[in-house]
Design a protein around this motif. Structure first.
Motif, PDB file in Angstrom:
ATOM      1  N   UNK A 211     -26.603 -48.679  20.630  1.00 39.33           N
ATOM      2  CA  UNK A 211     -25.220 -48.311  20.901  1.00 39.33           C
ATOM      3  C   UNK A 211     -24.449 -49.534  21.359  1.00 39.33           C
ATOM      4  N   UNK A 212     -23.271 -49.705  20.816  1.00 39.28           N
ATOM      5  CA  UNK A 212     -22.357 -50.747  21.266  1.00 39.28           C
ATOM      6  C   UNK A 212     -21.255 -50.038  22.056  1.00 39.28           C
ATOM      7  N   UNK A 213     -21.363 -50.073  23.375  1.00 36.90           N
ATOM      8  CA  UNK A 213     -20.415 -49.336  24.204  1.00 36.90           C
ATOM      9  C   UNK A 213     -19.013 -49.917  24.146  1.00 36.90           C
ATOM     10  N   UNK A 214     -18.875 -51.157  23.763  1.00 36.60           N
ATOM     11  CA  UNK A 214     -17.557 -51.780  23.674  1.00 36.60           C
ATOM     12  C   UNK A 214     -16.862 -51.470  22.358  1.00 36.60           C
ATOM     13  N   UNK A 215     -17.576 -50.950  21.381  1.00 35.84           N
ATOM     14  CA  UNK A 215     -17.005 -50.634  20.081  1.00 35.84           C
ATOM     15  C   UNK A 215     -17.069 -49.122  19.889  1.00 35.84           C
ATOM     16  N   UNK A 216     -15.931 -48.466  20.024  1.00 35.73           N
ATOM     17  CA  UNK A 216     -15.904 -47.003  19.927  1.00 35.73           C
ATOM     18  C   UNK A 216     -15.984 -46.521  18.485  1.00 35.73           C
ATOM     19  N   UNK A 217     -15.802 -47.400  17.523  1.00 35.28           N
ATOM     20  CA  UNK A 217     -15.868 -46.999  16.123  1.00 35.28           C
ATOM     21  C   UNK A 217     -17.288 -47.004  15.580  1.00 35.28           C
ATOM     22  N   UNK A 218     -18.195 -47.663  16.285  1.00 31.45           N
ATOM     23  CA  UNK A 218     -19.580 -47.746  15.838  1.00 31.45           C
ATOM     24  C   UNK A 218     -20.366 -46.563  16.397  1.00 31.45           C
ATOM     25  N   UNK A 219     -21.040 -45.847  15.521  1.00 28.13           N
ATOM     26  CA  UNK A 219     -21.780 -44.655  15.920  1.00 28.13           C
ATOM     27  C   UNK A 219     -23.003 -45.000  16.756  1.00 28.13           C
ATOM     28  N   UNK A 220     -23.431 -44.029  17.548  1.00 26.01           N
ATOM     29  CA  UNK A 220     -24.661 -44.139  18.325  1.00 26.01           C
ATOM     30  C   UNK A 220     -25.813 -43.730  17.407  1.00 26.01           C
ATOM     31  N   UNK A 221     -26.876 -44.507  17.422  1.00 23.97           N
ATOM     32  CA  UNK A 221     -28.094 -44.131  16.718  1.00 23.97           C
ATOM     33  C   UNK A 221     -29.233 -44.132  17.717  1.00 23.97           C
TER      34      UNK A 221
END
Length: 130
Positions: free
Chosen positions: A45-55
């Motif tokens: 998870x990239x917490x700073x990028x809200x467009x990137x999904x959590x896997x």
């Protein structure tokens, strides 16, 4: 002159091989596959990028979560996370307690988020305990 050029090319090739190895070992997809094979929990998870999904992987099942931004009292935060399983056949053996564990892990990272499970996981959550 040719010997010097050959040495420079060997040095460049050596640097490229080392760079490729470092990128291979840092690859998050590779780490997910290792955690899936070991039946452990691992989240990318990239917490700073809200467009990137959590896997994340838990007990051999690969999940993915879509993050949605909304307004809280203090700032714009992730307020909704929709989770689904990549392969529904991998859900065999996942219990309600496992889903609660996953929710707790997500809420630790996103305290303002409401976790929503998509089909077929939502059927397990909505079924009353007998």
């Amino acid at each position: 002159m040719v010997v010097l050029l050959f040495r420079v090319l060997i040095l460049i090739a050596f640097i490229m091989v080392i760079y490729t190895l470092v990128q291979y070992f840092r690859n998050p997809d590779r780490k997910l596959q290792i955690a899936k094979a070991a039946n452990t929990f691992y989240m990318v998870d990239d917490q700073n990028n809200s467009k990137k999904n959590i896997q994340f992987v838990y007990k051999g099942c690969h999940f993915e979560g879509e993050k949605y931004i909304g307004a809280t009292e203090e700032a714009f935060e992730v307020v909704d996370v929709h989770i689904f399983a990549r392969d529904q056949h991998e859900l065999e053996g996942i219990t309600r307690d496992d889903l609660y564990f996953i929710e707790q892990e997500i809420l630790m990272r996103y305290p303002y988020a409401a976790v929503t499970w998509k089909y077929p996981i939502s059927k397990l959550i909505l079924t009353p305990i007998e």
